[in-house]
Motif scaffolding. Structure first.
Motif, short mmCIF file in Angstrom:
data_model
loop_
_atom_site.label_atom_id
_atom_site.label_comp_id
_atom_site.label_asym_id
_atom_site.label_seq_id
_atom_site.Cartn_x
_atom_site.Cartn_y
_atom_site.Cartn_z
N GLN A 284 3.55 4.38 -19.61
CA GLN A 284 4.05 5.67 -19.18
C GLN A 284 4.04 5.82 -17.66
O GLN A 284 4.72 6.69 -17.12
N ILE A 285 3.26 4.98 -16.97
CA ILE A 285 3.10 5.12 -15.52
C ILE A 285 3.96 4.14 -14.74
O ILE A 285 4.60 4.50 -13.76
N PHE A 286 3.96 2.88 -15.17
CA PHE A 286 4.60 1.82 -14.40
C PHE A 286 5.90 1.37 -15.08
O PHE A 286 5.88 0.87 -16.21
N GLU B 222 0.82 -1.20 0.00
CA GLU B 222 0.00 0.00 0.00
C GLU B 222 0.86 1.25 0.00
O GLU B 222 2.05 1.21 0.35
N ILE B 223 0.24 2.35 -0.43
CA ILE B 223 0.94 3.63 -0.46
C ILE B 223 -0.10 4.73 -0.37
O ILE B 223 -1.26 4.54 -0.79
N THR B 224 0.27 5.87 0.20
CA THR B 224 -0.62 7.02 0.28
C THR B 224 -0.27 8.00 -0.84
O THR B 224 0.90 8.33 -1.05
N VAL B 225 -1.29 8.44 -1.56
CA VAL B 225 -1.12 9.34 -2.69
C VAL B 225 -1.86 10.64 -2.41
O VAL B 225 -3.03 10.62 -2.01
N SER B 226 -1.20 11.76 -2.64
CA SER B 226 -1.82 13.06 -2.40
C SER B 226 -2.63 13.49 -3.61
O SER B 226 -2.24 14.38 -4.38
N ALA B 227 -3.77 12.80 -3.80
CA ALA B 227 -4.68 13.10 -4.91
C ALA B 227 -6.03 12.46 -4.59
O ALA B 227 -6.09 11.51 -3.81
N PRO B 228 -7.12 12.97 -5.18
CA PRO B 228 -8.44 12.38 -4.94
C PRO B 228 -8.52 10.93 -5.41
O PRO B 228 -7.91 10.56 -6.43
N ALA B 229 -9.28 10.13 -4.69
CA ALA B 229 -9.37 8.69 -4.98
C ALA B 229 -9.92 8.44 -6.38
O ALA B 229 -9.49 7.51 -7.07
N ASP B 230 -10.90 9.25 -6.84
CA ASP B 230 -11.48 9.03 -8.16
C ASP B 230 -10.44 9.22 -9.26
O ASP B 230 -10.41 8.48 -10.26
N ALA B 231 -9.54 10.21 -9.10
CA ALA B 231 -8.51 10.45 -10.10
C ALA B 231 -7.51 9.30 -10.13
O ALA B 231 -7.06 8.88 -11.20
N VAL B 232 -7.17 8.78 -8.96
CA VAL B 232 -6.24 7.66 -8.90
C VAL B 232 -6.87 6.42 -9.53
O VAL B 232 -6.21 5.69 -10.28
N GLN C 147 4.13 9.03 -7.77
CA GLN C 147 4.90 10.10 -8.42
C GLN C 147 4.11 10.69 -9.59
O GLN C 147 4.06 11.91 -9.76
N ASN C 148 3.48 9.81 -10.38
CA ASN C 148 2.78 10.27 -11.58
C ASN C 148 1.61 11.17 -11.22
O ASN C 148 1.41 12.23 -11.82
N VAL C 149 0.84 10.78 -10.21
CA VAL C 149 -0.33 11.57 -9.83
C VAL C 149 0.09 12.88 -9.17
O VAL C 149 -0.41 13.95 -9.51
N GLU C 150 1.03 12.80 -8.24
CA GLU C 150 1.40 13.99 -7.47
C GLU C 150 2.16 15.02 -8.29
O GLU C 150 2.18 16.20 -7.97
N ARG C 151 2.78 14.57 -9.37
CA ARG C 151 3.53 15.50 -10.21
C ARG C 151 2.82 15.74 -11.54
O ARG C 151 3.46 16.06 -12.54
N ALA C 152 1.51 15.60 -11.53
CA ALA C 152 0.74 15.67 -12.78
C ALA C 152 0.97 16.99 -13.51
O ALA C 152 1.16 17.01 -14.73
N HIS C 153 0.98 18.10 -12.80
CA HIS C 153 1.12 19.39 -13.46
C HIS C 153 2.52 19.56 -14.06
O HIS C 153 2.68 20.03 -15.19
N SER D 248 5.47 -4.53 -7.33
CA SER D 248 4.41 -3.82 -6.60
C SER D 248 4.94 -2.52 -6.02
O SER D 248 4.29 -1.47 -6.11
N ARG D 249 6.12 -2.58 -5.40
CA ARG D 249 6.71 -1.36 -4.85
C ARG D 249 7.00 -0.35 -5.96
O ARG D 249 6.76 0.85 -5.81
N SER D 250 7.52 -0.84 -7.08
CA SER D 250 7.83 0.03 -8.21
C SER D 250 6.56 0.65 -8.78
O SER D 250 6.51 1.86 -9.05
N GLU D 251 5.52 -0.16 -8.96
CA GLU D 251 4.27 0.34 -9.52
C GLU D 251 3.63 1.38 -8.61
O GLU D 251 3.16 2.43 -9.06
N LEU D 252 3.58 1.10 -7.31
CA LEU D 252 2.96 2.03 -6.39
C LEU D 252 3.75 3.33 -6.28
O LEU D 252 3.16 4.42 -6.24
N ALA D 253 5.07 3.24 -6.23
CA ALA D 253 5.89 4.46 -6.18
C ALA D 253 5.72 5.28 -7.45
O ALA D 253 5.61 6.52 -7.40
N ALA D 254 5.66 4.61 -8.62
CA ALA D 254 5.48 5.32 -9.88
C ALA D 254 4.09 5.94 -9.95
O ALA D 254 3.92 7.06 -10.45
#
Length: 316
Positions: free
Chosen positions: A36-38, A14-24, A148-154, A139-145
């Motif tokens: 592009q994500i994983f 598991e990992i915590t992401v600073s973004a809304p759940a629907d977007a994730v 990163q992808n969501v939190e750095r979207a802009h 799993s660790r790689s996918e969750l970390a990516a």
């Protein structure tokens, strides 16, 4: 975390992401974006799609080895859950499935949980250990990516771009496709290719390492995994990249038209801003890097397509 019963092992990450759940959830549900994500994902192709059920084929690396498998997925947008099960697993995996669960947190963050269950062929202990390591690493790689992808979207929006080059060939799609497919011959066929190390560990799955010459005479080493779809497309993902890129995926396509075939080279790139000044100078901007990278990739693509055109039209 991994638990074990008689024949099946279970893992949870598991990992915590600073973004809304629907977007994730949407990001995970849209599998065409996974390369592009994983980092482990090379290519994903929809085989069947209807309602909330779909069948996909995934090509990815596991412990550095390219593998391919088909999975069925059930999408639950309201519950923000995606369950998956491999149809035919790649050895040494006998069976694998799991669930993505995305939970909205009170502070606005999302908790993303990735669950797996798996068995090894013959319940071999060494194979089970190998799978456990691959599941944990991926799993660790996918969750970390994902985080990163969501939190750095802009920031990623400014650094990510796609483009394509197309040539019309008065020849067959098969002959044009064969020229791109036969990368082991590129040293003799393409002046900008200085060295090739080519392998096909499984039908339709290729490993390609090569040295290419840039316009300024410098040589760059890249390694890619390629997935082939005779005689219509070749998808690839670079895993060894030049300094200005953190990601590069591509797609060669061959589309028949009345007089021949339209051969296209598509690229998607994410720039590495940390290296722009070192490579292009202290005053270089993101736009400068984008222009430089696109020019370099497009020059090589157009050259390769030009030689593919000559090859196909000569065989016509």
């Amino acid at each position: 975390m991994t638990t074990t019963d008689t024949n099946t092992r279970h893992a949870a990450h598991e990992i915590t992401v600073s973004a809304p759940a629907d977007a994730v959830y949407r990001l995970i549900a849209e599998v065409e974006n996974w390369p592009q994500i994983f980092p482990p994902t090379i290519h994903v192709d929809h085989v069947e799609k209807g309602g909330h059920e779909e069948r996909i084929r995934i090509w990815a690396t596991a412990n550095g080895e390219p593998k391919s498998w088909a999975s069925r997925r059930t999408l639950d947008p309201r519950g923000r859950r995606i369950t998956f099960r491999q149809e035919v697993s790649a050895p040494p995996v006998a069976e694998m499935g799991g669930t993505w669960i995305i939970e909205q947190q009170p502070d606005g963050d999302s908790l993303v949980r990735l669950l797996h269950d798996y068995r090894a062929i013959g319940d071999d202990p060494a194979s089970l250990d190998w799978i456990e390591q691959a599941v944990d690493r991926n799993s660790r790689s996918e969750l970390a990516a994902l985080k990163q992808n969501v939190e750095r979207a802009h920031a990623a929006r400014e650094l990510t771009f796609s483009f394509e080059d197309t040539v019309l060939i008065e020849g067959s799609a098969k002959d044009a496709y064969d020229f791109i497919d036969e990368a082991h011959l590129w040293v003799d066929r393409l002046p900008h290719v200085a060295r090739v190390d080519f392998a096909e560990p499984a039908p339709g799955l290729q490993s390609l390492e090569m040295d290419t010459r840039a316009k300024d005479g410098s040589t760059h080493t890249t390694k890619s995994y390629r997935v082939t779809f005779p005689h219509r497309a070749i998808a690839y993902k670079q895993v060894t990249l030049p300094a200005l890129m953190t990601l590069h995926t591509g797609l060669w396509t061959f589309e028949e038209y009345p007089r021949g075939v339209a051969a296209t080279s598509q690229h998607t790139v994410v720039l590495n801003p940390a290296n722009i000044a070192r490579v292009l100078g202290p005053d270089a901007t993101v736009e400068d890097a984008r222009a430089y990278v696109q020019s370099a990739l497009s020059t090589n693509s157009r050259a390769t397509l030009g030689y593919a055109k000559a090859h196909a039209e000569k065989k016509r």
